[in-house]
Design an enzyme around this catalytic site. Structure first.
Site, short mmCIF file in Angstrom:
data_model
loop_
_atom_site.label_atom_id
_atom_site.label_comp_id
_atom_site.label_asym_id
_atom_site.label_seq_id
_atom_site.Cartn_x
_atom_site.Cartn_y
_atom_site.Cartn_z
CG ASP A 46 -1.66 0.84 1.82
OD1 ASP A 46 -2.12 2.06 0.55
OD2 ASP A 46 -1.67 1.37 3.04
CB CYS A 47 2.41 3.43 -2.33
SG CYS A 47 3.35 2.10 -2.98
N PRO A 57 -6.83 4.35 -5.88
CG PRO A 57 -4.81 3.91 -5.92
CD PRO A 57 -5.14 4.99 -6.51
CG ASP A 58 -6.20 6.11 -1.47
OD1 ASP A 58 -6.25 6.62 -2.81
OD2 ASP A 58 -5.74 7.06 -0.50
NE ARG A 59 -10.92 9.19 -1.68
CZ ARG A 59 -11.93 10.02 -1.94
NH1 ARG A 59 -11.65 10.99 -3.52
NH2 ARG A 59 -13.35 10.04 -1.06
C1 LIG Z 1 -6.85 12.05 -2.30
C2 LIG Z 1 -5.77 10.96 -1.95
C3 LIG Z 1 -4.12 12.06 -2.57
C4 LIG Z 1 -5.08 10.60 -1.02
O1 LIG Z 1 -4.51 9.81 -0.57
P1 LIG Z 1 -2.81 9.68 0.49
O2 LIG Z 1 -3.27 10.43 1.55
O3 LIG Z 1 -3.90 7.95 1.37
O4 LIG Z 1 -1.55 9.05 0.06
C5 LIG Z 1 -4.99 9.79 -3.57
O5 LIG Z 1 -6.64 9.20 -2.88
C6 LIG Z 1 -5.55 10.51 -4.24
O6 LIG Z 1 -4.72 10.79 -5.29
N1 LIG Z 1 -6.40 10.28 -5.41
C7 LIG Z 1 -7.12 10.57 -7.05
C8 LIG Z 1 -8.32 11.66 -6.52
C9 LIG Z 1 -9.48 10.43 -6.32
O7 LIG Z 1 -9.56 9.42 -5.50
O8 LIG Z 1 -10.37 11.42 -6.32
K LIG Z 2 -3.74 5.82 2.44
#
Ligand SMILES: CC(C)(COP(=O)(O)O)[C@@H](O)C(=O)NCCC(=O)O
Ligand SMILES: [K+]
Ligand SMILES: Nc1ncnc2c1ncn2[C@@H]1O[C@H](COP(=O)(O)OP(=O)(O)O)[C@@H](O)[C@H]1O
Length: 257
Positions: free
Chosen positions: A6-7, A108-110
């Site tokens: 998980d990056c 992708p984390d979401r």
């Molecule tokens: C919102 C984020 C920057 C959160 O990233 P993190 O804090 O986990 O590093 C990441 O989910 C992201 O780059 N999202 C792309 C845009 C979106 O989710 O709508």
């Molecule tokens: K995260």
């Protein structure tokens, strides 16, 4: 065994999943210059140190930093002789729908958090992830990701104060005793901490109001424990939510082929 990675924008977490539980978890800072060989030296040293003899046969990656994926692919190919699943790529199937505006690239984390939340807690969720950014992911009754909120992260906000104002020092976040600070550090901590409590409370209330149904609120991410202990904002705290989601997505893709 599965190596799940998980990056985030700040930290990269590696976990080894033996099919039933995580046998080890390690964290390193996210740096896109790090090569596959550097990853392997770091990883194999830690595995040796902890006496872990795991044979990695599979790898799955979620990365909010697109540039690190190349070297992680090389790591998989060169050292584990496998092709990684990369969340967000067309060949990585998701067990949930994503209902957002056409052309939107959801982090992708979401998506991984959504899969994990639905599998552990069912639908109608708000997942709050305290990472570099603080994200709110809204999970529908059927597990679909239907959007959310992106706010600046806690440490990012503290750092922005320090960067922009000559007389404000670098401070670490902590829960202040009261609201009225009597020194600069206490004033800054109060602004960020209580500001964040208010931000989370207001955003969750508004999401619930817009959706007009009961929703459970789950917290995760590096700084979630601080807020979990301090205020009645969340129904649950899940430290390894994102990792759990990665194992679920890997399992789903293994069944499909
Ligand atoms: C919102 C984020 C920057 C959160 O990233 P993190 O804090 O986990 O590093 C990441 O989910 C992201 O780059 N999202 C792309 C845009 C979106 O989710 O709508
Ligand atoms: K995260
Ligand atoms: N246990 C911890 N205590 C204090 N700060 C932490 C801890 N874990 C992470 N952090 C900080 O919280 C922020 C978010 O971290 P993390 O959840 O790893 O972010 P990301 O997933 O975006 O890389 C970072 O600024 C990080 O330095």
């Amino acid at each position: 065994m599965l190596l799940a990675i998980d990056c985030g924008n700040t930290n990269t977490v590696f976990s080894i999943w033996d099919g039933a539980r995580f046998i080890a978890t390690w964290r390193t800072s996210t740096e896109h210059q790090r090569t596959a060989d550097q990853y392997y030296v770091w990883l194999s040293t830690l595995m040796d140190f902890q006496g872990i003899k795991a044979e990695i046969t599979d790898m799955i990656v979620s990365s909010t930093v697109p540039r690190v994926v190349f070297n992680l692919r090389v790591l998989a190919d060169r050292y584990f002789n496998t092709r990684p699943l990369v969340v967000g790529k067309p060949d990585c199937l998701l067990p949930i729908d994503v209902r957002v505006d056409a052309g939107t690239q959801v982090g992708p984390d979401r998506l991984v958090n959504t899969v994990a939340g639905y599998s552990l807690c069912g639908g109608d969720l708000i997942i709050v992830d305290f990472g570099t950014a603080t994200t709110f992911d809204v999970v529908d009754h059927d597990g679909a990701y239907v959007g959310g909120v992106i706010a600046p992260g806690v440490n990012l906000s503290l750092e922005a104060l320090h960067q922009a104002a000559a007389a404000l020092p670098h401070v670490d976040i902590s829960r202040p005793q009261g609201v009225v600070g009597t020194n600069t550090v206490a004033c800054m901590q109060s602004g960020i901490f209580w500001g964040y409590v208010g931000l989370v409370r207001e955003i969750c209330a508004r999401i619930k109001g817009e959706r007009d149904r009961p929703m459970r609120v789950i917290s995760t991410g590096g700084l979630a424990p601080l807020f979990q202990q301090s205020a009645d904002l969340f129904d649950e705290f899940r430290e390894d939510l994102t990792m759990h989601g990665l194992t679920e997505i890997h399992k789903y893709n293994s069944i499909q082929v």
